[in-house]
Design an enzyme around this catalytic site. Structure first.
Site, short mmCIF file in Angstrom:
data_model
loop_
_atom_site.label_atom_id
_atom_site.label_comp_id
_atom_site.label_asym_id
_atom_site.label_seq_id
_atom_site.Cartn_x
_atom_site.Cartn_y
_atom_site.Cartn_z
N LYS A 54 -2.79 -15.18 3.80
CA LYS A 54 -2.53 -13.79 3.40
C LYS A 54 -1.11 -13.58 2.87
O LYS A 54 -0.86 -12.65 2.12
CB LYS A 54 -2.85 -12.82 4.53
CG LYS A 54 -1.84 -12.75 5.65
CD LYS A 54 -2.15 -11.54 6.54
CE LYS A 54 -1.10 -11.29 7.61
NZ LYS A 54 -1.21 -12.20 8.76
N HIS A 191 0.17 -14.10 18.35
CA HIS A 191 1.01 -13.92 17.17
C HIS A 191 2.10 -12.93 17.55
O HIS A 191 1.80 -11.82 17.95
CB HIS A 191 0.16 -13.40 16.00
CG HIS A 191 0.93 -13.23 14.72
ND1 HIS A 191 1.79 -14.17 14.24
CD2 HIS A 191 0.96 -12.21 13.84
CE1 HIS A 191 2.32 -13.74 13.10
NE2 HIS A 191 1.84 -12.55 12.84
N GLU A 267 0.50 -20.93 12.69
CA GLU A 267 0.01 -20.26 11.48
C GLU A 267 1.17 -19.69 10.65
O GLU A 267 1.25 -18.49 10.44
CB GLU A 267 -0.95 -19.13 11.87
CG GLU A 267 -2.14 -19.60 12.70
CD GLU A 267 -2.85 -18.47 13.45
OE1 GLU A 267 -3.94 -18.71 13.98
OE2 GLU A 267 -2.30 -17.36 13.52
C1 LIG Z 1 -0.05 -12.62 9.31
C2 LIG Z 1 -0.39 -13.60 10.36
C3 LIG Z 1 0.25 -14.85 10.39
C4 LIG Z 1 1.38 -15.22 9.46
O1 LIG Z 1 2.57 -14.60 9.87
P1 LIG Z 1 3.97 -15.01 9.23
O2 LIG Z 1 4.92 -14.09 9.89
O3 LIG Z 1 3.87 -14.82 7.77
O4 LIG Z 1 4.25 -16.43 9.60
C5 LIG Z 1 -0.18 -15.75 11.34
N1 LIG Z 1 -1.17 -15.46 12.22
C6 LIG Z 1 -1.79 -14.26 12.21
C7 LIG Z 1 -2.88 -14.01 13.19
C8 LIG Z 1 -1.42 -13.29 11.29
O5 LIG Z 1 -2.01 -12.09 11.33
#
Ligand SMILES: *Cc1c(COP(=O)(O)O)cnc(C)c1O
Length: 385
Positions: A54, A191, A267
């Site tokens: 994303k 997260h 992630e």
């Molecule tokens: C958006 C998102 C990420 C990526 O986050 P960054 O701050 O760009 O590293 C990872 N995991 C989940 C579940 C997300 O919603």
């Protein structure tokens, strides 16, 4: 490998690209993406990086990252297909043999139609509540599960935790319930929110995850995967803490809190792409209002500068020419006053047709560009692919 580029040569190069291709132009440097991946893997050798698509869903980024060993985190079925279609013809590395080692579907809320479509791929999907668990069991019974837990996220630029995550108190029950319904919980995820500058959040999240895993194990369910999410901070300015320091703390906690054979994945979104893109935009109009110079650009907040709104980010604008600088206002091309890039940008006197550039604009920027007022997103030029 490309030759070492001086900043001056680099500026000449992006100016040339803008003149050749037209503006607004989003210049994406794949060598930077490869460097970011390498930096991530070197600092966190136990962690498999699942790039959060994303942040920037351009298929060329998916290909570049897959070739050097990355896996992917997707948030929708279209994103799943962007990854699936673009990597299926590429040779897999050892870690990437199974679909789970390529893709995690990390949006805890999924449409029933999406579950039907995903099921044939035996995907790894997240959940955080009983209703979603029942939906998955019924509509995607071949999925593997990852329980997303709720963790503290104070100090992150973009707050994502309040919308998702099972509370630690209900986590073990949700794990046991899944096994009862005949589906396997493979992992636990969290997260901490994006651009996390408070490393305590990660430390607390690891502590919570470890205790949930211990309790689940004591009740007969061994969890094999720990997914530490995204949030890894990008050095937009000097206030941002060092990623290396975070990695050191994480590595120490992995050793201290978890079994040796646990699989760890992360992630990272922003970390992989933020510094890999530079936008070049053109001055298309000029006025003086309240004795302040005002410039109108061919890109704005509804387009590549969308991160100003959705990502709470700023992108300092720089001119290619020198000259005495004045505090100026800068607007995007649409008819909405909301389309304001900055009311206090320090710029030399610019003419219509002059170019400006903004660096570190690779994440959460073009990904949320619209067609508002009929202006399409910036064109993308790939270099060092
Ligand atoms: C958006 C998102 C990420 C990526 O986050 P960054 O701050 O760009 O590293 C990872 N995991 C989940 C579940 C997300 O919603």
């Amino acid at each position: 490998m490309r030759m070492k580029e001086t900043p001056k040569n680099w500026l000449k190069k992006i100016e040339r690209i803008a003149k050749l291709k037209g503006t607004p132009v989003f210049i994406l440097d794949h060598e930077k993406i490869r460097q970011n991946y390498k930096e991530f893997k070197t600092a966190l050798p136990r962690v498999q990086a699942y790039f959060a698509v994303k942040a920037n869903s351009n298929p060329e980024i998916v290909k570049t990252l897959y070739k050097i060993g990355a896996s992917f985190d997707v948030a929708s079925f279209p994103e799943f297909m962007v990854v699936y279609q673009n990597i299926k013809k590429l040779p897999a590395k050892k870690r990437q043999d199974f679909i789970w080692d390529k893709i995690i579907y990390a949006n805890t809320i999924k449409r029933i139609e999406t579950l039907h479509e995903l099921d044939q791929y035996k995907p790894l999907v997240t959940y955080d509540n009983i209703e979603e668990l029942k939906k998955i069991v019924k509509h995607a019974p071949h999925a593997g599960l990852v329980l997303r837990i709720r963790v503290p996220n104070t100090g992150s630029m973009v707050e994502l935790s309040s919308k998702f995550g099972a509370s630690p108190g209900e986590a073990v029950d949700l794990i046991i319930e899944a096994f009862k319904l005949g589906i396997v919980v493979e992992g636990i995820s969290f997260h901490v929110g994006s651009q996390c500058n408070n490393f305590e959040n990660y430390m607390q999240a690891l502590q919570i995850s470890a205790s949930i895993m211990k309790e689940a194990a004591s009740r007969g369910h061994r969890i094999k995967i720990l997914d530490i999410g995204g949030g890894f901070p990008v050095k937009y300015n000097n206030k941002v803490k060092s990623f290396k320091l975070l990695a050191k703390k994480l590595n120490a906690e992995f050793e201290r809190l978890f079994p040796k054979d646990i699989e760890i994945l992360a992630e990272p979104g922003r970390f992989m792409v933020a510094n890999a893109a530079t936008l070049v935009t053109k001055v298309i109009g000029k006025a003086v209002r309240d004795s302040k110079p005002c410039y109108y650009l061919d890109d704005g907040v509804y387009h590549t500068f969308s991160g100003i709104v959705f990502d709470h980010c700023t992108y300092p604008l720089k001119a290619f020419k020198d000259g005495e600088k004045k505090v100026s206002a800068v607007f995007g091309p649409t008819c909405d006053a909301f389309d304001t890039i900055s009311v206090a940008e320090v710029l030399p006197d610019l003419e219509i047709g002059d170019l400006l550039y903004a660096e570190n604009i690779g994440a959460y920027s073009i990904a949320s560009s619209t067609y508002f007022n009929g202006f399409p997103p910036a064109k993308i030029v790939h270099i060092n692919k």
